[in-house]
Design an enzyme around this catalytic site. Structure first.
Site, PDB file in Angstrom:
ATOM      1  N   SER A 177      44.668  33.913  44.395  1.00 47.30           N
ATOM      2  CA  SER A 177      44.595  34.570  45.699  1.00 47.30           C
ATOM      3  C   SER A 177      43.194  34.394  46.265  1.00 47.30           C
ATOM      4  O   SER A 177      42.243  34.116  45.528  1.00 47.30           O
ATOM      5  CB  SER A 177      44.905  36.062  45.528  1.00 47.30           C
ATOM      6  OG  SER A 177      44.599  36.798  46.693  1.00 47.30           O
ATOM      7  N   TYR A 190      43.435  44.357  41.595  1.00 47.58           N
ATOM      8  CA  TYR A 190      44.104  43.106  41.964  1.00 47.58           C
ATOM      9  C   TYR A 190      43.108  41.950  41.962  1.00 47.58           C
ATOM     10  O   TYR A 190      43.383  40.873  41.411  1.00 47.58           O
ATOM     11  CB  TYR A 190      44.748  43.264  43.342  1.00 47.58           C
ATOM     12  CG  TYR A 190      45.546  42.071  43.801  1.00 47.58           C
ATOM     13  CD1 TYR A 190      46.842  41.866  43.348  1.00 47.58           C
ATOM     14  CD2 TYR A 190      45.016  41.158  44.712  1.00 47.58           C
ATOM     15  CE1 TYR A 190      47.591  40.778  43.778  1.00 47.58           C
ATOM     16  CE2 TYR A 190      45.750  40.069  45.147  1.00 47.58           C
ATOM     17  CZ  TYR A 190      47.040  39.883  44.682  1.00 47.58           C
ATOM     18  OH  TYR A 190      47.772  38.794  45.117  1.00 47.58           O
TER      19      TYR A 190
END
Length: 309
Positions: A177, A190
């Site tokens: 990501s 995350y």
């Protein structure tokens, strides 16, 4: 004298190889890089029951690949299986698997090897997001983030990489990501898990390079938010420069990167420039840019999918 000659030889070889690699990169920047044929390749996709994983499965179905679909959601995974067959796949295998559980991963991996064969393209796509500030996030949720977003990569690599090495043929795909490149407000756990996934994939690539396992390829994908529902409610302050990505566009770019055996894929392209700026700009300037682009408050409107249910 002999030492100087040896050092000079080593330097010239290094310069020659470096020049060649730069010229090669320039050529492929101007001309389309050849795409490999993945028809008949056994492609395993984690998190295939919805979102990005489902769309990746449909793309590889159209390319004639043998599909192995993993998801904890049996119903969603079977729906993807049905859609893949409708898209043209002749061999599709769906397995219910909780990728956060090491024993479960190894057990289902053994099933795949016996029932389908050696996986040649492994796409670690399964992921979860809590969307909570660090001190508001329960320990068990942070642990779950690491189990799914990072540790699952360890277990799938352990399960399938040995056969790839034995066959000198394989492709490891890490869906990381943009949050695996830079910290994001409201995404501490995350970000940490995606940084770990990125670093792990890159490190294993270096291992295969040093061991001259040239048949093993790696692709690391770092997209900004994608409209799959996972980041519902998230915003961007400058959509023209840093848009929330359309799933179809993201999947097309990911598959293209795999077919061209591209090592890194950042989406949108602005991320390449932002990472370059991050390497030398003063901290305050970097934070001003992040604020202007809306990154500092991107998670403010996040909608927790579990709360909606």
């Amino acid at each position: 004298m002999s030492f100087n000659l040896q050092s000079s030889k080593k330097l010239f070889i290094f310069l020659g190889k470096s020049l060649f690699s730069l010229l090669e990169a320039m050529i492929f920047a101007l001309l389309p890089k050849p795409r490999k044929n993945v028809a008949g390749e056994i492609v395993l996709i984690t998190g295939a029951g919805s979102g990005l994983g489902r769309l990746l499965a449909l793309q590889f179905a159209r390319l004639g690949s043998v599909l192995v679909l993993w998801d904890i959601n049996k119903e969603g995974n079977e729906e993807t299986c049905k859609m893949a067959r409708e898209a043209g796949a002749t061999r599709v295998h769906a397995y219910t698997c909780d990728c956060s559980q090491k024993e479960g991963v190894y057990r289902v991996a053994d099933q795949v090897k016996k029932e389908v064969g050696d996986v040649s393209i492994l796409i670690n796509n399964a992921g979860i997001v809590t969307g909570k500030k660090f001190l508001d996030c329960p320990d068990e949720l942070m642990e779950k983030s690491f189990d799914v977003n990072f540790k699952a990569h360890l277990w799938t690599y352990k399960a399938f990489l040995p056969a790839m090495i034995a066959n000198d043929h394989g492709h490891l795909v890490c869906i990381s990501s943009s949050a695996g490149l830079s910290g994001v407000n409201g995404l501490a756990d995350y970000c940490a898990s995606k940084f770990a996934a990125f670093g792990f994939a890159e490190s294993v690539f270096v291992e295969t390079f040093v061991q001259k396992q040239k048949g093993i390829k790696t692709t690391i994908v770092c997209p900004f938010f994608i409209k799959t529902g996972m980041f519902e409610g998230c915003t961007t302050g400058c959509p023209s420069l840093l848009p929330i990505l359309e799933p179809k566009y993201a999947v097309e770019k990911i598959v293209e990167a795999i077919l061209q055996e591209k090592m890194y894929l950042y989406m949108p392209k602005l991320l390449y420039f932002m990472m370059f700026l991050k390497s030398f700009l003063p901290l305050k300037t970097g934070l001003l840019i992040a604020d202007y682009l809306g990154i500092l408050h991107a998670m403010d409107g996040f909608v927790d999918q579990k709360k909606k249910l």
